[in-house]
Design a protein around this motif. Structure first.
Motif, PDB file in Angstrom:
ATOM      1  N   ARG A  34       0.825  -1.207   0.000  1.00  0.00           N
ATOM      2  CA  ARG A  34       0.000   0.000   0.000  1.00  0.00           C
ATOM      3  C   ARG A  34       0.861   1.259   0.000  1.00  0.00           C
ATOM      4  NH1 ARG A  34      -4.256  -0.274   4.621  1.00  0.00           N
ATOM      5  NH2 ARG A  34      -4.832   1.733   3.725  1.00  0.00           N
ATOM      6  N   ILE A  35       1.972   1.239   0.737  1.00  0.00           N
ATOM      7  CA  ILE A  35       2.872   2.392   0.773  1.00  0.00           C
ATOM      8  C   ILE A  35       3.485   2.636  -0.596  1.00  0.00           C
ATOM      9  CG2 ILE A  35       5.088   3.192   1.701  1.00  0.00           C
ATOM     10  CD1 ILE A  35       4.214   1.800   4.367  1.00  0.00           C
ATOM     11  N   SER A  36       3.883   1.562  -1.285  1.00  0.00           N
ATOM     12  CA  SER A  36       4.471   1.736  -2.620  1.00  0.00           C
ATOM     13  C   SER A  36       3.445   2.278  -3.612  1.00  0.00           C
ATOM     14  CB  SER A  36       5.075   0.429  -3.116  1.00  0.00           C
ATOM     15  OG  SER A  36       4.076  -0.530  -3.331  1.00  0.00           O
ATOM     16  N   LEU A  38       0.882   4.249  -2.828  1.00  0.00           N
ATOM     17  CA  LEU A  38       0.700   5.663  -2.499  1.00  0.00           C
ATOM     18  C   LEU A  38       1.899   6.496  -2.943  1.00  0.00           C
ATOM     19  CD1 LEU A  38      -1.047   5.621   0.973  1.00  0.00           C
ATOM     20  CD2 LEU A  38      -1.887   6.685  -1.103  1.00  0.00           C
ATOM     21  N   THR A  39       3.087   5.937  -2.871  1.00  0.00           N
ATOM     22  CA  THR A  39       4.282   6.650  -3.334  1.00  0.00           C
ATOM     23  C   THR A  39       4.174   6.965  -4.817  1.00  0.00           C
ATOM     24  OG1 THR A  39       5.598   5.528  -1.657  1.00  0.00           O
ATOM     25  CG2 THR A  39       6.793   6.533  -3.476  1.00  0.00           C
ATOM     26  N   SER A  51      -3.568  12.207   1.100  1.00  0.00           N
ATOM     27  CA  SER A  51      -2.979  10.905   0.808  1.00  0.00           C
ATOM     28  C   SER A  51      -1.587  10.786   1.415  1.00  0.00           C
ATOM     29  CB  SER A  51      -2.902  10.670  -0.698  1.00  0.00           C
ATOM     30  OG  SER A  51      -4.190  10.546  -1.234  1.00  0.00           O
ATOM     31  N   ARG A  52      -0.856  11.899   1.418  1.00  0.00           N
ATOM     32  CA  ARG A  52       0.486  11.898   2.007  1.00  0.00           C
ATOM     33  C   ARG A  52       0.403  11.589   3.501  1.00  0.00           C
ATOM     34  NH1 ARG A  52       4.828  13.709  -0.343  1.00  0.00           N
ATOM     35  NH2 ARG A  52       3.600  14.920  -1.808  1.00  0.00           N
ATOM     36  N   MET A  55      -0.291   7.985   3.976  1.00  0.00           N
ATOM     37  CA  MET A  55       0.906   7.189   3.740  1.00  0.00           C
ATOM     38  C   MET A  55       1.826   7.235   4.959  1.00  0.00           C
ATOM     39  SD  MET A  55       3.829   7.443   0.796  1.00  0.00           S
ATOM     40  CE  MET A  55       4.597   8.872   1.509  1.00  0.00           C
ATOM     41  N   TYR A  56       1.981   8.417   5.567  1.00  0.00           N
ATOM     42  CA  TYR A  56       2.825   8.527   6.753  1.00  0.00           C
ATOM     43  C   TYR A  56       2.267   7.692   7.901  1.00  0.00           C
ATOM     44  CZ  TYR A  56       5.443  12.351   4.598  1.00  0.00           C
ATOM     45  OH  TYR A  56       6.245  13.099   3.775  1.00  0.00           O
ATOM     46  N   LEU A  58       0.561   4.879   7.529  1.00  0.00           N
ATOM     47  CA  LEU A  58       0.882   3.494   7.178  1.00  0.00           C
ATOM     48  C   LEU A  58       2.345   3.182   7.481  1.00  0.00           C
ATOM     49  CD1 LEU A  58      -0.989   3.080   3.765  1.00  0.00           C
ATOM     50  CD2 LEU A  58      -1.682   2.218   5.991  1.00  0.00           C
TER      51      LEU A  58
END
Length: 88
Positions: A34-36, A38-39, A51-52, A55-56, A58
């Motif tokens: 999921r982090i990848s 969102l990146t 979204s950032r 991500m932080y 997560l």
């Protein structure tokens, strides 16, 4: 987006069996996926602060799980870092 098929594939690869969704290795692998995702999203949408922030959050969850695995079994920790190509 994490599809049902991709989730099953990750569970099969990192879990002890196909129903093993609770082990830290599976949870870390799912969070990493999921982090990848969102990146990649943030590369094309740099001003998407919501979204950032997600991500932080997560990343923080994954860090907590990694710390737990490191405390319990260092070899499992090193193994999961190597399998997911994460820095320790």
């Amino acid at each position: 987006m994490l599809t049902k098929e991709k989730k099953q594939e990750i569970i099969k690869e990192f879990g002890k069996n196909e129903k093993d969704t609770g082990s830290p290795e599976v949870q870390i692998a799912l969070l990493s996926y999921r982090i990848s995702e969102l990146t990649e999203h943030l590369k094309s949408h740099p001003k998407d602060t919501h979204s950032r922030r997600g991500m932080y959050m997560l990343i923080g969850q994954r860090r907590g799980l990694l710390n737990y695995v490191k405390k319990v079994d260092v070899e499992r920790y090193r193994s999961i870092l190597a399998r997911l190509n994460l820095r320790g």
